[in-house]
Design a protein around this motif. Sequence first.
Motif, PDB file in Angstrom:
ATOM      1  N   GLY A  44       0.801  -1.211   0.000  1.00 14.33           N
ATOM      2  CA  GLY A  44       0.000   0.000   0.000  1.00 14.33           C
ATOM      3  C   GLY A  44       0.839   1.270   0.000  1.00 14.33           C
ATOM      4  O   GLY A  44       0.305   2.360  -0.191  1.00 14.33           O
ATOM      5  N   LEU A  45       2.141   1.152   0.207  1.00 14.39           N
ATOM      6  CA  LEU A  45       3.022   2.311   0.151  1.00 14.39           C
ATOM      7  C   LEU A  45       3.224   2.794  -1.281  1.00 14.39           C
ATOM      8  O   LEU A  45       3.657   3.916  -1.504  1.00 14.39           O
ATOM      9  CB  LEU A  45       4.383   1.979   0.771  1.00 14.39           C
ATOM     10  N   LEU A  46       2.904   1.948  -2.239  1.00  9.47           N
ATOM     11  CA  LEU A  46       3.043   2.338  -3.646  1.00  9.47           C
ATOM     12  C   LEU A  46       1.911   3.277  -4.036  1.00  9.47           C
ATOM     13  O   LEU A  46       0.805   3.183  -3.510  1.00  9.47           O
ATOM     14  CB  LEU A  46       3.012   1.095  -4.540  1.00  9.47           C
ATOM     15  N   PRO A  47       2.172   4.183  -4.985  1.00  4.24           N
ATOM     16  CA  PRO A  47       1.123   5.137  -5.360  1.00  4.24           C
ATOM     17  C   PRO A  47      -0.025   4.494  -6.137  1.00  4.24           C
ATOM     18  O   PRO A  47      -1.158   4.942  -6.043  1.00  4.24           O
ATOM     19  CB  PRO A  47       1.858   6.167  -6.214  1.00  4.24           C
ATOM     20  N   GLU A  48       0.257   3.464  -6.905  1.00  3.83           N
ATOM     21  CA  GLU A  48      -0.816   2.828  -7.673  1.00  3.83           C
ATOM     22  C   GLU A  48      -1.668   1.998  -6.724  1.00  3.83           C
ATOM     23  O   GLU A  48      -1.160   1.222  -5.928  1.00  3.83           O
ATOM     24  CB  GLU A  48      -0.297   1.985  -8.836  1.00  3.83           C
ATOM     25  N   LYS A  49      -2.936   2.217  -6.783  1.00  2.93           N
ATOM     26  CA  LYS A  49      -3.853   1.505  -5.890  1.00  2.93           C
ATOM     27  C   LYS A  49      -4.397   0.283  -6.610  1.00  2.93           C
ATOM     28  O   LYS A  49      -4.939   0.379  -7.707  1.00  2.93           O
ATOM     29  CB  LYS A  49      -4.999   2.422  -5.447  1.00  2.93           C
ATOM     30  N   SER A  50      -4.203  -0.831  -5.997  1.00  7.13           N
ATOM     31  CA  SER A  50      -4.743  -2.077  -6.534  1.00  7.13           C
ATOM     32  C   SER A  50      -5.054  -2.971  -5.354  1.00  7.13           C
ATOM     33  O   SER A  50      -4.583  -2.746  -4.242  1.00  7.13           O
ATOM     34  CB  SER A  50      -3.756  -2.754  -7.489  1.00  7.13           C
ATOM     35  N   ASP A  51      -5.853  -3.941  -5.591  1.00 12.48           N
ATOM     36  CA  ASP A  51      -6.201  -4.902  -4.552  1.00 12.48           C
ATOM     37  C   ASP A  51      -5.841  -6.277  -5.086  1.00 12.48           C
ATOM     38  O   ASP A  51      -6.709  -7.032  -5.518  1.00 12.48           O
ATOM     39  CB  ASP A  51      -7.689  -4.797  -4.227  1.00 12.48           C
ATOM     40  N   PRO A  52      -4.528  -6.582  -5.086  1.00 10.67           N
ATOM     41  CA  PRO A  52      -4.123  -7.863  -5.677  1.00 10.67           C
ATOM     42  C   PRO A  52      -4.710  -9.038  -4.908  1.00 10.67           C
ATOM     43  O   PRO A  52      -4.753  -9.036  -3.683  1.00 10.67           O
ATOM     44  CB  PRO A  52      -2.595  -7.846  -5.569  1.00 10.67           C
ATOM     45  N   ARG A  53      -5.218  -9.972  -5.635  1.00 15.40           N
ATOM     46  CA  ARG A  53      -5.758 -11.187  -5.040  1.00 15.40           C
ATOM     47  C   ARG A  53      -4.747 -12.287  -5.328  1.00 15.40           C
ATOM     48  O   ARG A  53      -4.684 -12.797  -6.431  1.00 15.40           O
ATOM     49  CB  ARG A  53      -7.118 -11.510  -5.636  1.00 15.40           C
ATOM     50  N   PRO A  54      -3.938 -12.624  -4.333  1.00 19.63           N
ATOM     51  CA  PRO A  54      -2.896 -13.617  -4.583  1.00 19.63           C
ATOM     52  C   PRO A  54      -3.490 -14.990  -4.873  1.00 19.63           C
ATOM     53  O   PRO A  54      -4.585 -15.317  -4.435  1.00 19.63           O
ATOM     54  CB  PRO A  54      -2.106 -13.632  -3.271  1.00 19.63           C
ATOM     55  N   GLU A  55      -2.745 -15.742  -5.631  1.00 14.76           N
ATOM     56  CA  GLU A  55      -3.086 -17.143  -5.859  1.00 14.76           C
ATOM     57  C   GLU A  55      -2.605 -17.898  -4.628  1.00 14.76           C
ATOM     58  O   GLU A  55      -1.426 -17.834  -4.281  1.00 14.76           O
ATOM     59  CB  GLU A  55      -2.355 -17.620  -7.119  1.00 14.76           C
ATOM     60  N   VAL A  56      -3.503 -18.551  -3.943  1.00 14.24           N
ATOM     61  CA  VAL A  56      -3.183 -19.214  -2.682  1.00 14.24           C
ATOM     62  C   VAL A  56      -3.012 -20.711  -2.916  1.00 14.24           C
ATOM     63  O   VAL A  56      -3.929 -21.367  -3.410  1.00 14.24           O
ATOM     64  CB  VAL A  56      -4.283 -18.950  -1.627  1.00 14.24           C
ATOM     65  N   PRO A  57      -1.858 -21.269  -2.572  1.00 18.11           N
ATOM     66  CA  PRO A  57      -1.640 -22.704  -2.772  1.00 18.11           C
ATOM     67  C   PRO A  57      -2.569 -23.534  -1.880  1.00 18.11           C
ATOM     68  O   PRO A  57      -2.972 -23.097  -0.802  1.00 18.11           O
ATOM     69  CB  PRO A  57      -0.186 -22.923  -2.344  1.00 18.11           C
ATOM     70  N   ASP A  58      -2.893 -24.712  -2.348  1.00 14.95           N
ATOM     71  CA  ASP A  58      -3.618 -25.662  -1.497  1.00 14.95           C
ATOM     72  C   ASP A  58      -2.746 -25.993  -0.295  1.00 14.95           C
ATOM     73  O   ASP A  58      -1.525 -25.787  -0.302  1.00 14.95           O
ATOM     74  CB  ASP A  58      -3.947 -26.941  -2.278  1.00 14.95           C
ATOM     75  N   TRP A  59      -3.379 -26.520   0.761  1.00 14.39           N
ATOM     76  CA  TRP A  59      -2.678 -26.757   2.023  1.00 14.39           C
ATOM     77  C   TRP A  59      -1.386 -27.562   1.908  1.00 14.39           C
ATOM     78  O   TRP A  59      -0.361 -27.139   2.450  1.00 14.39           O
ATOM     79  CB  TRP A  59      -3.618 -27.409   3.039  1.00 14.39           C
ATOM     80  N   PRO A  60      -1.367 -28.706   1.228  1.00 12.34           N
ATOM     81  CA  PRO A  60      -0.100 -29.467   1.194  1.00 12.34           C
ATOM     82  C   PRO A  60       1.047 -28.670   0.573  1.00 12.34           C
ATOM     83  O   PRO A  60       2.162 -28.643   1.089  1.00 12.34           O
ATOM     84  CB  PRO A  60      -0.427 -30.709   0.366  1.00 12.34           C
TER      85      PRO A  60
END
Length: 94
Positions: A44-60
């Motif tokens: 959020g310190l960057l000037p460009e505002k985005s709401d990145p939705r990370p790709e979340v690995p499965d549990w294993p």
Amino acid sequence: MDEDLDSLSRDELIAEIRRLRAGIREHRDSSGHDLCWHHPALWGLLPEKSDPRPEVPDWPQFLRGCIRYRQSLDRQLPDAPRTNRPFPPDDADR
């Protein structure tokens, strides 16, 4: 991408550098279980505002990544202090 910097005065640039350094230091100084968290405040310190939705690995796959990260800390920081403090339950919804 960083054209916004071109219009800043010297004093504004210095203030921006201080703000960014404070954010980097906060991230750098994290320790213990805080090392494992998603850090949108840093991005959020960057000037460009985005709401990145990370790709979340499965549990294993996620747990294998956690183990590899912890192993890398052993290699890179073999003399770092160790702790056996448990994961605090109230940190569940960071």
